[in-house]
Design a protein around this motif. Structure first.
Motif, PDB file in Angstrom:
ATOM      1  N   ARG A  50       0.837  -1.201   0.000  1.00 49.93           N
ATOM      2  CA  ARG A  50       0.000   0.000   0.000  1.00 49.93           C
ATOM      3  C   ARG A  50       0.868   1.245   0.000  1.00 49.93           C
ATOM      4  NH1 ARG A  50      -2.107   0.219   4.979  1.00 49.93           N
ATOM      5  NH2 ARG A  50      -0.576  -1.398   5.480  1.00 49.93           N
ATOM      6  N   VAL A  51       0.480   2.245  -0.771  1.00 58.31           N
ATOM      7  CA  VAL A  51       1.192   3.516  -0.763  1.00 58.31           C
ATOM      8  C   VAL A  51       0.530   4.403   0.287  1.00 58.31           C
ATOM      9  CG1 VAL A  51       1.797   5.545  -2.112  1.00 58.31           C
ATOM     10  CG2 VAL A  51       1.787   3.288  -3.201  1.00 58.31           C
ATOM     11  N   VAL A  52       1.338   4.924   1.190  1.00 59.65           N
ATOM     12  CA  VAL A  52       0.813   5.712   2.304  1.00 59.65           C
ATOM     13  C   VAL A  52       0.879   7.206   1.953  1.00 59.65           C
ATOM     14  CG1 VAL A  52       1.267   6.323   4.725  1.00 59.65           C
ATOM     15  CG2 VAL A  52       1.578   3.957   3.936  1.00 59.65           C
ATOM     16  N   PRO A  53      -0.196   7.955   2.237  1.00 54.91           N
ATOM     17  CA  PRO A  53      -0.122   9.411   2.010  1.00 54.91           C
ATOM     18  C   PRO A  53       0.975  10.022   2.882  1.00 54.91           C
ATOM     19  CG  PRO A  53      -2.360   8.707   2.607  1.00 54.91           C
ATOM     20  CD  PRO A  53      -1.470   7.537   2.804  1.00 54.91           C
ATOM     21  N   ILE A  54       1.789  10.880   2.303  1.00 57.52           N
ATOM     22  CA  ILE A  54       2.920  11.444   3.040  1.00 57.52           C
ATOM     23  C   ILE A  54       2.458  12.139   4.316  1.00 57.52           C
ATOM     24  CG2 ILE A  54       4.766  13.180   2.927  1.00 57.52           C
ATOM     25  CD1 ILE A  54       5.156  12.391  -0.014  1.00 57.52           C
ATOM     26  N   GLY A  55       1.316  12.805   4.221  1.00 57.72           N
ATOM     27  CA  GLY A  55       0.812  13.530   5.381  1.00 57.72           C
ATOM     28  C   GLY A  55       0.488  12.612   6.559  1.00 57.72           C
ATOM     29  N   ALA A  63       7.336   2.683   5.569  1.00 57.71           N
ATOM     30  CA  ALA A  63       6.225   2.730   4.634  1.00 57.71           C
ATOM     31  C   ALA A  63       6.675   3.079   3.225  1.00 57.71           C
ATOM     32  CB  ALA A  63       5.207   3.770   5.112  1.00 57.71           C
ATOM     33  N   VAL A  64       5.763   2.792   2.295  1.00 62.41           N
ATOM     34  CA  VAL A  64       5.957   3.197   0.907  1.00 62.41           C
ATOM     35  C   VAL A  64       5.245   4.535   0.708  1.00 62.41           C
ATOM     36  CG1 VAL A  64       5.588   2.579  -1.498  1.00 62.41           C
ATOM     37  CG2 VAL A  64       5.862   0.783   0.219  1.00 62.41           C
ATOM     38  N   ILE A  65       5.909   5.478   0.083  1.00 58.48           N
ATOM     39  CA  ILE A  65       5.265   6.742  -0.259  1.00 58.48           C
ATOM     40  C   ILE A  65       5.546   7.041  -1.726  1.00 58.48           C
ATOM     41  CG2 ILE A  65       5.330   7.792   2.036  1.00 58.48           C
ATOM     42  CD1 ILE A  65       7.918   9.234   1.024  1.00 58.48           C
ATOM     43  N   GLU A  66       4.760   7.936  -2.271  1.00 58.95           N
ATOM     44  CA  GLU A  66       5.021   8.313  -3.651  1.00 58.95           C
ATOM     45  C   GLU A  66       4.758   9.801  -3.788  1.00 58.95           C
ATOM     46  OE1 GLU A  66       3.593   5.548  -6.622  1.00 58.95           O
ATOM     47  OE2 GLU A  66       3.198   7.243  -7.960  1.00 58.95           O
ATOM     48  N   GLY A  67       5.631  10.516  -4.505  1.00 58.12           N
ATOM     49  CA  GLY A  67       5.429  11.944  -4.662  1.00 58.12           C
ATOM     50  C   GLY A  67       6.361  12.519  -5.708  1.00 58.12           C
ATOM     51  N   ARG A 110      13.974  18.100  -9.882  1.00 56.01           N
ATOM     52  CA  ARG A 110      12.635  18.661  -9.715  1.00 56.01           C
ATOM     53  C   ARG A 110      11.689  18.139 -10.787  1.00 56.01           C
ATOM     54  NH1 ARG A 110      10.224  23.443  -7.572  1.00 56.01           N
ATOM     55  NH2 ARG A 110       8.615  24.130  -9.032  1.00 56.01           N
ATOM     56  N   GLY A 111      10.484  17.748 -10.367  1.00 54.28           N
ATOM     57  CA  GLY A 111       9.470  17.281 -11.309  1.00 54.28           C
ATOM     58  C   GLY A 111       9.419  15.777 -11.439  1.00 54.28           C
ATOM     59  N   GLN A 112      10.515  15.102 -11.079  1.00 52.94           N
ATOM     60  CA  GLN A 112      10.542  13.644 -11.185  1.00 52.94           C
ATOM     61  C   GLN A 112       9.658  13.013 -10.104  1.00 52.94           C
ATOM     62  OE1 GLN A 112      12.276  11.273 -13.287  1.00 52.94           O
ATOM     63  NE2 GLN A 112      10.889   9.972 -12.105  1.00 52.94           N
ATOM     64  N   ARG A 113       8.859  12.009 -10.492  1.00 52.58           N
ATOM     65  CA  ARG A 113       8.072  11.282  -9.493  1.00 52.58           C
ATOM     66  C   ARG A 113       8.885  10.114  -8.955  1.00 52.58           C
ATOM     67  NH1 ARG A 113       2.925  12.333  -8.480  1.00 52.58           N
ATOM     68  NH2 ARG A 113       2.298  10.354  -7.554  1.00 52.58           N
ATOM     69  N   LEU A 114       8.782   9.866  -7.626  1.00 50.09           N
ATOM     70  CA  LEU A 114       9.522   8.783  -6.992  1.00 50.09           C
ATOM     71  C   LEU A 114       8.574   7.933  -6.160  1.00 50.09           C
ATOM     72  CD1 LEU A 114      12.703  10.419  -5.387  1.00 50.09           C
ATOM     73  CD2 LEU A 114      12.552   9.209  -7.580  1.00 50.09           C
ATOM     74  N   ARG A 115       8.858   6.640  -6.151  1.00 51.96           N
ATOM     75  CA  ARG A 115       8.224   5.797  -5.129  1.00 51.96           C
ATOM     76  C   ARG A 115       9.354   5.372  -4.185  1.00 51.96           C
ATOM     77  NH1 ARG A 115       4.451   1.141  -6.808  1.00 51.96           N
ATOM     78  NH2 ARG A 115       3.167   2.965  -7.203  1.00 51.96           N
ATOM     79  N   CYS A 116       9.155   5.602  -2.914  1.00 48.97           N
ATOM     80  CA  CYS A 116      10.228   5.359  -1.943  1.00 48.97           C
ATOM     81  C   CYS A 116       9.747   4.424  -0.849  1.00 48.97           C
ATOM     82  CB  CYS A 116      10.644   6.644  -1.223  1.00 48.97           C
ATOM     83  SG  CYS A 116      10.986   7.997  -2.300  1.00 48.97           S
ATOM     84  N   PHE A 117      10.714   3.727  -0.286  1.00 45.24           N
ATOM     85  CA  PHE A 117      10.413   2.956   0.902  1.00 45.24           C
ATOM     86  C   PHE A 117      11.502   3.224   1.933  1.00 45.24           C
ATOM     87  CE2 PHE A 117      10.920  -0.498   3.798  1.00 45.24           C
ATOM     88  CZ  PHE A 117       9.621  -0.694   4.236  1.00 45.24           C
ATOM     89  N   GLY A 118      11.106   3.450   3.159  1.00 48.40           N
ATOM     90  CA  GLY A 118      12.104   3.669   4.190  1.00 48.40           C
ATOM     91  C   GLY A 118      11.450   3.941   5.522  1.00 48.40           C
ATOM     92  N   PRO A 145       1.945  -1.538  -7.130  1.00 44.32           N
ATOM     93  CA  PRO A 145       2.765  -1.961  -5.982  1.00 44.32           C
ATOM     94  C   PRO A 145       2.880  -3.483  -5.974  1.00 44.32           C
ATOM     95  CG  PRO A 145       0.603  -1.174  -5.263  1.00 44.32           C
ATOM     96  CD  PRO A 145       0.674  -0.949  -6.732  1.00 44.32           C
ATOM     97  N   PRO A 146       3.847  -4.024  -5.262  1.00 41.08           N
ATOM     98  CA  PRO A 146       4.018  -5.480  -5.273  1.00 41.08           C
ATOM     99  C   PRO A 146       2.761  -6.148  -4.724  1.00 41.08           C
ATOM    100  CG  PRO A 146       5.325  -4.468  -3.536  1.00 41.08           C
ATOM    101  CD  PRO A 146       4.759  -3.362  -4.356  1.00 41.08           C
ATOM    102  N   ASP A 147       2.519  -7.386  -5.173  1.00 38.12           N
ATOM    103  CA  ASP A 147       1.302  -8.063  -4.739  1.00 38.12           C
ATOM    104  C   ASP A 147       1.573  -9.044  -3.602  1.00 38.12           C
ATOM    105  OD1 ASP A 147       2.766  -9.867  -6.056  1.00 38.12           O
ATOM    106  OD2 ASP A 147       1.259 -10.374  -7.570  1.00 38.12           O
ATOM    107  N   CYS A 148       2.732  -8.878  -2.960  1.00 35.80           N
ATOM    108  CA  CYS A 148       3.000  -9.718  -1.794  1.00 35.80           C
ATOM    109  C   CYS A 148       3.805  -8.883  -0.799  1.00 35.80           C
ATOM    110  CB  CYS A 148       3.786 -10.959  -2.196  1.00 35.80           C
ATOM    111  SG  CYS A 148       5.413 -10.576  -2.828  1.00 35.80           S
ATOM    112  N   LEU A 149       3.919  -9.376   0.410  1.00 37.95           N
ATOM    113  CA  LEU A 149       4.746  -8.689   1.385  1.00 37.95           C
ATOM    114  C   LEU A 149       6.191  -8.758   0.915  1.00 37.95           C
ATOM    115  CD1 LEU A 149       3.252 -10.003   4.740  1.00 37.95           C
ATOM    116  CD2 LEU A 149       2.686  -7.916   3.476  1.00 37.95           C
TER     117      LEU A 149
END
Ligand code: ADP
Ligand code: MG
Length: 695
Positions: A50-55, A63-67, A110-118, A145-149
């Motif tokens: 699951r992608v978590v809202p940064i806020g 968690a995984v975030i994307e922005g 700037r402008g690049q979208r990233l998906r991060c985990f940490g 997002p991945p379909d498994c843990l």
């Protein structure tokens, strides 16, 4: 072609992307074949499905975030770093990189979208993530997002998690071709309701998003239990086979031949307890058989195992042959040599101490006397079993504090004593009181005798549990005890980080105590000291030229200083009950009342409180072990894996103790079936060092 054995025979280099350099790194993890990759199991799991809202990020979340990158700059705050700010409309977060390449810097604009985990941390400027894993994604259709843990594997420098996940993906793809052998026969699988090997492996490597992470991380999922079962079964079988083999070996039969043991008993300043008598009778019976005795004597600290061993040694002497007594440290060897000498020298038996330290002429003379048989009982460390040592006729090998020696050493010992096609009897003594089911597994190649009674007249140790805030009272207590001529131990906190940190903490404690107790003579021992240095301090303490011994948990098991009557253990809440009990056994060896103070750092969890209370309530090691097992809540992972009882990869003897009766039944079933399955299982799970030669 036998496809069943395929993955066990395919080298890792058969996997796409694995060249010689990576293969070498993988070898460090013990991964040589594709099958090894499948048996390299995750340490833990992360939910990145699951992608978590940064806020919504909170300090400590993983968690995984994307922005989208709003700002990227190289900053100099003590050191050079790359700071990248990303936002997703609900909030923003700073990514902090201390190590980064020019290529990375060029990507993170700037402008690049990233998906991060940490792991989110509250930094000076709000939430930040240091060195996240990240991936660039397209603005519109971000990859699913991945379909498994996400599994996190044990790894080594130079092998990234991503790489291990790729390799396990590849190996799992091959697994679908049914190329791994399930050695546990269907009858056993059904009888114990175990999932198949293939489904278990699939599940532990790639658990579905709705899997119970807590259960997985505690190693309690059926898929993991199936693998643990298999591993325990392999060890059990290996030990049982070893025993079957030694039962075929010939040994010298040693029946009573003279009144030497009666004379030995008569000269003791005490009478054997009932338990000692019983165990001695069991041993004497074994010694009469023409096959090697393989017996373990379990007995709480202070239960008097040594004298029983001495009686066995006397039997060897009666037959004009030799006995060897092996201790894990020089200090313990010296202590045994002293005891054996006191008991046996008056009977005209020659006892000698052999350590790695003796050199030159002294050493040569000892070796000559061993070879000629002039030395009848040899006491020593593992130096006793070095290449250049030859016995005239060794018929009995006694090993003290067994858990430090493995099956491997037991085998070495057997070879050493071979003489005219006969093998020595083996007597193993341990103070580690483990419950019966555990003993039957860890020592499946041994018969077990238990000394379950302490000699009379011992004043029980009084145990008190106190918060660390009462430290100054304790320091005063030490002062009082030492002023009245008694001695004390102070055991420093259990710190996992490293030897160095542990040692520094011990130094600090010793310095603080020295300041608070100017009249007390203080010594310090810790794991980073050379053996000789350590022994010097221990000997000084033993001789009474030191009053207080500050130590890390290295205090030698079995060391006997009857004048020590006070033991303080810091951070007791972080230690295993069995270990605390062992440490506590250092006091209470004389006639004065002894006290053990367990200091804890509050607040205590209810279970921790209950665990410490066990020690206050009982002095019986077996009772402690039983309650420990009962109370060992999930998450308290100080299992036997760390105590070195067995080299286990998946299973944990404590956590999986409930599997053991079934493991024993399954092993009996398999021993009656095809041997190929047994060899396969043992080969898969039991380390080469522990494995018996024929398997
Ligand atoms: P452990 O089982 O921990 O190795 P030891 O063999 O070192 O214990 O014995 C502890 C102490 O008890 C020794 O000083 C030993 O001489 C003494 N001891 C052994 N058996 C008896 C007994 N039956 N009665 C009184 N003292 C005994
Ligand atoms: Mg002992």
């Amino acid at each position: 072609m036998n496809t069943a054995a395929l993955l066990a025979e395919r080298p890792v280099t058969a996997l796409r992307g694995v060249g010689p350099a990576l293969a070498e790194l993988l070898a460090k993890l013990g991964l040589h074949t594709v099958q090894d990759v499948l048996f390299h199991l995750p340490l833990r799991y992360e939910d990145r499905t699951r992608v978590v809202p940064i806020g919504a990020l909170r300090n400590g979340d993983r968690a995984v975030i994307e922005g989208e990158i709003q700002l990227a700059e190289v900053a100099f705050r003590r050191r050079r770093m790359l700071l990248v700010r990303i936002a997703d409309g609900t909030g923003f977060v700073t990514l902090r990189f201390f190590h980064f390449s020019a290529a990375q810097q060029a990507q993170l604009v700037r402008g690049q979208r990233l998906r991060c985990f940490g792991e989110a941390r509250l930094g000076p400027g709000g939430i930040e993530i240091v060195h996240p894993e990240y991936r660039r994604v397209l603005a519109d259709a971000s990859g699913a997002p991945p379909d498994c843990l996400t599994p996190i594997y044990p790894t080594t420098e130079g092998v990234q998690q991503g790489r291990l996940r790729m390799l396990t993906d590849l190996a799992l793809a091959e697994l679908s071709q049914g190329a791994i052998q399930d050695y546990v026969p269907p009858g056993v699988l059904d009888a114990f309701d175990l999932p198949s090997l293939e489904s278990a492996l699939r599940y532990v490597h790639r658990p579905p998003p709705d899997a119970n992470v807590t259960e997985l991380e505690e190693g309690r999922h059926p898929a993991q239990r199936r693998l643990a079962f298999e591993e325990l079964l392999a060890h059990q079988l290996s030990l049982r086979l070893l025993r079957q083999e030694t039962d075929k070996d010939a040994a010298w039969s040693l029946p009573r031949k003279s009144d030497l043991s009666e004379r030995c008993l008569a000269s003791l300043p005490f009478q054997l307890t009932g338990a000692q008598q019983r165990v001695w009778a069991e041993i004497a019976q074994d010694l009469e058989r023409p096959h090697p005795m393989m017996r373990l004597v379990q007995g709480d600290v202070g239960s008097g195992k040594t004298v029983v061993a001495a009686l066995a040694a006397v039997r060897a002497v009666e037959h004009g042959a030799q006995a060897a007594v092996m201790a894990p440290t020089e200090l313990l060897a010296e202590q045994h040599a002293r005891n054996f000498n006191a008991w046996l020298d008056p009977l005209g038996v020659r006892v000698a101490l052999l350590t790695g330290r003796q050199t030159g002429k002294v050493r040569a003379a000892l070796e000559a006397d061993l070879a000629s048989g002039a030395i009848q009982v040899a006491v020593g460390t593992h130096a006793l079993f070095q290449e250049d040592i030859a016995f005239q006729r060794l018929v009995l090998a006694i090993v003290d504090e067994q858990h430090r020696f493995g099956v491997h050493q037991r085998l070495q010992l057997r070879e050493k004593g071979q003489h005219e096609g006969r093998f020595p009897h083996q007597l193993v003594m341990t103070a580690t009181p483990i419950p019966r089911t555990l003993a039957m597994t860890a020592y499946a190649d041994l018969d077990v005798s238990i000394i379950d009674e302490l000699p009379p007249g011992r004043t029980p140790i009084k145990t008190v549990v106190l918060p660390d805030t009462r430290r100054s009272d304790i320091v005063e207590r030490i002062d009082t005890a030492c002023r009245s001529g008694r001695q004390a131990y102070w055991v420093c906190p259990l710190i996992e980080e490293s030897d160095l940190v542990r040692y520094e903490a011990a130094e600090k404690t010793a310095a603080q105590l020295a300041e608070a107790l100017p009249d007390v003579r203080i010594g310090l021992v810790h794991g980073r000291m050379a053996g000789k240095q350590k022994d010097t301090v221990m000997t000084a303490f033993k001789q009474g030229t030191l009053d207080l011994l500050v130590a890390t948990t290295v205090i030698e098991v079995g060391v006997d200083v009857p004048n020590a009557s006070l033991m303080v253990i810091e951070n007791a809440e972080r230690m295993g009950l069995a270990q605390l009990h062992q440490l506590r056994g250092r006091v209470g060896r004389g006639s004065v009342e002894s006290t053990c103070v367990l200091l804890y750092q509050g607040p205590l969890s209810p279970i921790a409180r209950e665990r410490l209370a066990v020690l206050r309530e009982t002095n019986d090691g077996f009772e402690v072990a039983r309650r420990d097992l009962e109370l060992r809540g999930p998450g308290e992972l100080l299992g036997t894996r760390q105590t070195g009882l067995m080299q286990l990869r998946v299973a944990d003897l404590i956590r999986d103790a409930d599997l053991l009766p079934d493991v024993q039944r399954a092993s009996a079933l398999m021993l009656g079936g095809p041997q190929a399955n047994i060899a396969g299982l043992v080969g898969r799970w039991v380390g080469a060092g522990e494995r018996f030669r024929n398997v």
